[in-house]
Write an enzyme that holds these catalytic residues in place. Structure first.
Site, PDB file in Angstrom:
ATOM      1  N   HIS A  50     -14.985  -6.129  -4.149  1.00  0.00           N
ATOM      2  CA  HIS A  50     -13.788  -6.385  -3.808  1.00  0.00           C
ATOM      3  C   HIS A  50     -13.288  -6.669  -2.412  1.00  0.00           C
ATOM      4  O   HIS A  50     -14.280  -6.328  -1.671  1.00  0.00           O
ATOM      5  CB  HIS A  50     -12.297  -5.840  -4.607  1.00  0.00           C
ATOM      6  CG  HIS A  50     -12.469  -4.135  -4.037  1.00  0.00           C
ATOM      7  ND1 HIS A  50     -12.649  -3.169  -4.699  1.00  0.00           N
ATOM      8  CD2 HIS A  50     -11.862  -3.847  -2.810  1.00  0.00           C
ATOM      9  CE1 HIS A  50     -12.677  -2.052  -3.894  1.00  0.00           C
ATOM     10  NE2 HIS A  50     -12.184  -2.437  -2.729  1.00  0.00           N
TER      11      HIS A  50
HETATM   12  P1  TYD Z   1     -11.235   1.066  -6.931  1.00  0.00           P
HETATM   13  O1  TYD Z   1     -10.568   0.631  -5.489  1.00  0.00           O
HETATM   14  O2  TYD Z   1     -11.378  -0.220  -7.910  1.00  0.00           O
HETATM   15  O3  TYD Z   1     -12.737   1.579  -6.903  1.00  0.00           O
HETATM   16  P2  TYD Z   1     -13.889   1.192  -6.188  1.00  0.00           P
HETATM   17  O4  TYD Z   1     -13.792  -0.079  -5.297  1.00  0.00           O
HETATM   18  O5  TYD Z   1     -14.553   2.261  -5.312  1.00  0.00           O
HETATM   19  O6  TYD Z   1     -14.908   1.153  -7.338  1.00  0.00           O
HETATM   20  O7  TYD Z   1     -10.393   2.188  -7.468  1.00  0.00           O
HETATM   21  C1  TYD Z   1     -10.720   2.923  -8.677  1.00  0.00           C
HETATM   22  C2  TYD Z   1      -9.455   3.406  -9.321  1.00  0.00           C
HETATM   23  O8  TYD Z   1      -8.836   4.302  -8.664  1.00  0.00           O
HETATM   24  C3  TYD Z   1      -8.562   2.311  -9.900  1.00  0.00           C
HETATM   25  O9  TYD Z   1      -8.047   2.508 -11.097  1.00  0.00           O
HETATM   26  C4  TYD Z   1      -7.340   2.424  -8.859  1.00  0.00           C
HETATM   27  C5  TYD Z   1      -7.610   3.935  -8.361  1.00  0.00           C
HETATM   28  N1  TYD Z   1      -7.164   4.186  -7.001  1.00  0.00           N
HETATM   29  C6  TYD Z   1      -5.886   4.762  -6.550  1.00  0.00           C
HETATM   30  O10 TYD Z   1      -5.281   5.230  -7.769  1.00  0.00           O
HETATM   31  N2  TYD Z   1      -5.667   4.976  -5.494  1.00  0.00           N
HETATM   32  C7  TYD Z   1      -6.355   4.795  -4.432  1.00  0.00           C
HETATM   33  O11 TYD Z   1      -5.970   4.905  -3.337  1.00  0.00           O
HETATM   34  C8  TYD Z   1      -7.670   3.872  -4.782  1.00  0.00           C
HETATM   35  C9  TYD Z   1      -8.486   3.564  -3.559  1.00  0.00           C
HETATM   36  C10 TYD Z   1      -7.845   3.669  -6.084  1.00  0.00           C
END
Ligand code: TYD
Length: 142
Positions: A50
Site C-alpha cells: 500500500h
Molecule cells: P496494515 O497496515 O494493513 O498492515 P501491513 O501493511 O503491515 O500488512 O494493518 C494490518 C491491520 O492492523 C489492519 O486491520 C489495520 C490494523 N492497524 C491498526 O489498527 N492500527 C495501526 O496503527 C496499523 C498500522 C494497523
C-alpha cells in the site's frame, strides 16, 4: 527516490552497550502521533502493499532484518535492507511499499506522523499509479 531516505540514527555506544535516541522533528522530520511494531512475522510472509496519501513514517528494524521495496510516484523503485537498530528508513506520502524477507527474529518498529486512519491508505496498486500520474501532471503544470 522521491520521499524515501535512509536516516543514520545516533548510536551512543560504550561498554554499557548501545543506545539510539529518536527525537520528533529533530532526528526525524515529523511529530510522532503513533508507534507500532511488526514481529513474529511467519517465514515468507510479505506485508505492506500500500501507499499513504499523507502519512509519513520512519521504519527501524531494532532486531533481525527485513527488506523494504519502495516505489515513488515517478515509478522509481528501490529495495532497502534494514538490519541495524541505528538505521531508519523514512517513507513519506505516495510511496508504494512492500515488506519482505522478514528474519524470524525481526522486530520492525514504525513511527508514524498520524493516528491510524484507513481513509489515508491506497491499497490498490492501479489506484496508486493513477494518483501518481495525476500528481505528476499537477506538479508539471503548477
Ligand atoms: P496494515 O497496515 O494493513 O498492515 P501491513 O501493511 O503491515 O500488512 O494493518 C494490518 C491491520 O492492523 C489492519 O486491520 C489495520 C490494523 N492497524 C491498526 O489498527 N492500527 C495501526 O496503527 C496499523 C498500522 C494497523
Amino acid at each position: 527516490m522521491n520521499n524515501v531516505r535512509v536516516l543514520n540514527l545516533k548510536n551512543i555506544s560504550d561498554e554499557k552497550g548501545n543506545l539510539t535516541p529518536i527525537e520528533a522533528t529533530r532526528d526525524i522530520p515529523f511529530e510522532i502521533k503513533r508507534v507500532y511494531y511488526l514481529y513474529n512475522v511467519p517465514q515468507n510472509q510479505t506485508r505492506g502493499y500500500h501507499a499513504h496519501k499523507e502519512l509519513q513514517q520512519l521504519l527501524v528494524c531494532i532486531n533481525g532484518s527485513v527488506e523494504i521495496l519502495c516505489e515513488d510516484e515517478n515509478g522509481e523503485k528501490q529495495t532497502y535492507l534494514l538490519d541495524r537498530a541505528d538505521k531508519g528508513l523514512f517513507v513519506g506520502s505516495m510511496v508504494w511499499h512492500e515488506m519482505m524477507n522478514f528474519s524470524k527474529d525481526c522486530v520492525l518498529v514504525v513511527f508514524a506522523s498520524e493516528y491510524y486512519n484507513e481513509i489515508d491508505y491506497i491499497r490498490n496498486y492501479d489506484d496508486f499509479l493513477q494518483l501518481s500520474n495525476i500528481k505528476r501532471q499537477g506538479s508539471m503544470y503548477a
